[in-house]
Write an enzyme that holds these catalytic residues in place. Structure first.
Site, PDB file in Angstrom:
ATOM      1  N   GLY A  94     -15.684  -6.885  -2.348  1.00 18.50           N
ATOM      2  CA  GLY A  94     -14.246  -6.809  -2.596  1.00 18.50           C
ATOM      3  C   GLY A  94     -13.778  -5.403  -2.895  1.00 18.50           C
ATOM      4  N   SER A 175     -21.009  -6.072   0.999  1.00 19.11           N
ATOM      5  CA  SER A 175     -19.981  -5.047   0.879  1.00 19.11           C
ATOM      6  C   SER A 175     -20.160  -4.265  -0.435  1.00 19.11           C
ATOM      7  CB  SER A 175     -18.595  -5.676   1.005  1.00 19.11           C
ATOM      8  OG  SER A 175     -17.592  -4.694   1.152  1.00 19.11           O
TER       9      SER A 175
END
Length: 492
Positions: A94, A175
């Site tokens: 995120g 991520s």
């Protein structure tokens, strides 16, 4: 139906039966005052009902509902077994500013492992990554990393009571979470607490300099008119704090080489060494490593409005490394070799920011004697944003957490799930099976199908239909990069 109470170091917890799996959600593993290190929560004696996800870490869109000090919770999915099961410890992504463990229902993976699946929350944005220790807050450095360490310590201390094996923990993340996994794996504080690591779509820069982090902190304090009174930041309303960070972020994207505010920081204490140097010195050669990425990583960021700061930053870095002639040579090569449906500019930036740094880390680990596997996800899931953008950032993650034959909802990201196509099911089933085999056996597939990455032989597994393996060090694009990198003065 509620489960029987399970003892933990803080007190007993009760979960719910979720099919063949017991689910314990919102289990507090720590609490933390603003800009202070995490500490153990107050103990309890009566069974605590852990049947719903805990509070989201404060983030854009969730500033009014978040309970700041109590967002450090984790979720456990545990199938029944007659022996201790391996554990997948997952750190969500995120961009270091959004997300949470509630976006990842691990019941399907747990049942099909079988394995114990754990997802955690950690502090986000300024609350987890603003480096204030040079401004009067001695504890405020790498707080999100300290949160992840606290979660890992809780799992080591308690997971046996849920049927997990504390000596068989795989660190995993996607991520921003993958970036944290790579850093976490190298920390002395984490040594001996995990046995494998899986990083999906780790950003090219896995670590920030202390000087850049200090510059970000200074800018945020100035934006809040607190340059002479940093202590007052502890009482700034969250919307005001996050709005100031957003303004600083927009300016930083154009003014600095880094172009981004947050991430793990080489602070010399929590993170004492550059992670790649630790991989290179052989300290982690006993840790199997799987590094993965998605084919069209940059497409999502190019199509955001405005385009993400990393687009401009990555182009600037490539131009600085190879000069204008080198940039034009690369772009010409990508145009000449582009697929019919491929954007050459996006492909170049995806290689520069995502694929090449991952393959470089694979080489570093393999050269040091470590077992490493490298993959790329080329399948386009029948789910937005992938239907319109291709196998961009997060495509593999959507398939990893799918409950076949359906994609799951992502409540924090406000993304709906939906039915999967036969192709989705085929690719997702293989991807999940490989992840679970890595978690349980330390290798993602049989050697003949997907050999490990080695200095003399660099196989790249392609998750598509059909699954196949190609040589990484082949093709015109590889040669163009290699020739430019070999030139005197090149810094890429």
């Amino acid at each position: 139906m509620l489960t029987n109470a399970v003892p933990t170091t803080n007190g007993p917890v009760v979960g719910v039966e979720q099919g063949a799996v017991r689910a314990f959600k919102g289990v507090p593993f720590a609490i933390a005052r603003r800009f202070a290190k995490p500490v153990a929560p107050a103990a309890w004696t009566e069974p605590r009902h852990c049947t719903d996800y805990g509070a989201y870490a404060p983030q854009p869109g969730h500033l009014d509902l978040a309970i700041e000090e109590s967002c450090l919770s984790l979720n456990v999915w545990a199938p029944a077994a007659d022996h201790p099961l391996p554990v997948l410890f997952f750190i969500h992504g995120g961009a270091f500013v959004t997300g949470g463990g509630a976006d990842y229902d691990g019941s399907f993976l747990a049942a099909h492992g079988p394995a114990v699946i754990v997802t955690i929350n950690y502090r986000l944005g300024p609350l987890g990554f603003l480096q204030l220790h040079r401004h009067g807050f001695g504890e405020a450095n790498n707080l999100a990393m300290s949160d992840a360490l606290a979660g890992l310590d809780w799992v080591r201390a308690n997971i046996a009571n849920f049927g997990g094996d504390p000596d068989a923990i795989t660190l995993s993340g996607q991520s921003a979470g993958a970036s944290m996994v790579i850093a976490l794996a190298t920390l002395p504080q984490a040594r001996g607490k995990f046995i494998r690591a899986l990083a999906l779509s780790a950003p090219g820069r896995n670590i920030m300099s202390a000087d850049h982090a200090d510059d970000v902190a200074r800018r945020v304090l100035e934006e809040l008119d607190l340059a002479g009174d940093a202590g007052a930041i502890t009482s700034v309303p969250l919307p005001t704090l996050f709005a100031a960070v957003e303004r600083v972020s927009r300016r930083l994207a154009d003014e600095t080489e880094a172009g981004t505010l947050f991430g793990p920081v080489l602070d010399g204490t929590v993170i004492p060494h550059e992670p790649r140097e630790v991989f290179a010195d052989g300290s982690l050669c006993d840790i199997p490593l799987w590094l993965g990425s998605c084919r069209d990583e940059m497409a999502m960021f190019l199509k955001s409005m405005p385009p993400a700061a990393m687009i401009r930053t990555t182009e600037r870095q490539v131009r600085a490394a190879f000069g204008e002639a080198g940039w034009e040579r690369l772009l010409s090569c990508y145009r000449a070799t582009a697929r019919v449906d491929e954007d050459p500019y996006e492909a170049l930036l995806s290689d520069a920011f995502w694929h090449r740094p991952m393959s470089d880390l694979a080489r570093v680990h393999a050269t040091a004697g470590g077992a490493v596997w490298l993959s790329r996800f080329d399948h386009r899931p029948a789910l937005e944003p992938f239907l319109s953008q291709g196998p961009t950032h997060g495509a593999d993650n959507a398939c990893l957490w799918a409950h076949l034959p359906n994609f799951i909802d992502r409540p924090i990201l406000k993304r709906m799930g939906g039915p999967m196509t036969p192709e989705d099911i085929d690719v997702a089933a293989r991807f999940q099976a490989n992840v679970l085999r890595f978690v349980t056996a330390g290798v993602p597939d049989i050697a003949e199908a997907w050999p490990r990455f080695e200095p003399a032989k660099e196989p790249l597994a392609i998750f598509s239909q059909p699954f196949h393996v190609i040589p990484l060090n082949d093709g015109a694009r590889f040669r163009a990069w290699a020739e430019l990198t070999a030139r005197p003065g090149a810094v890429a």
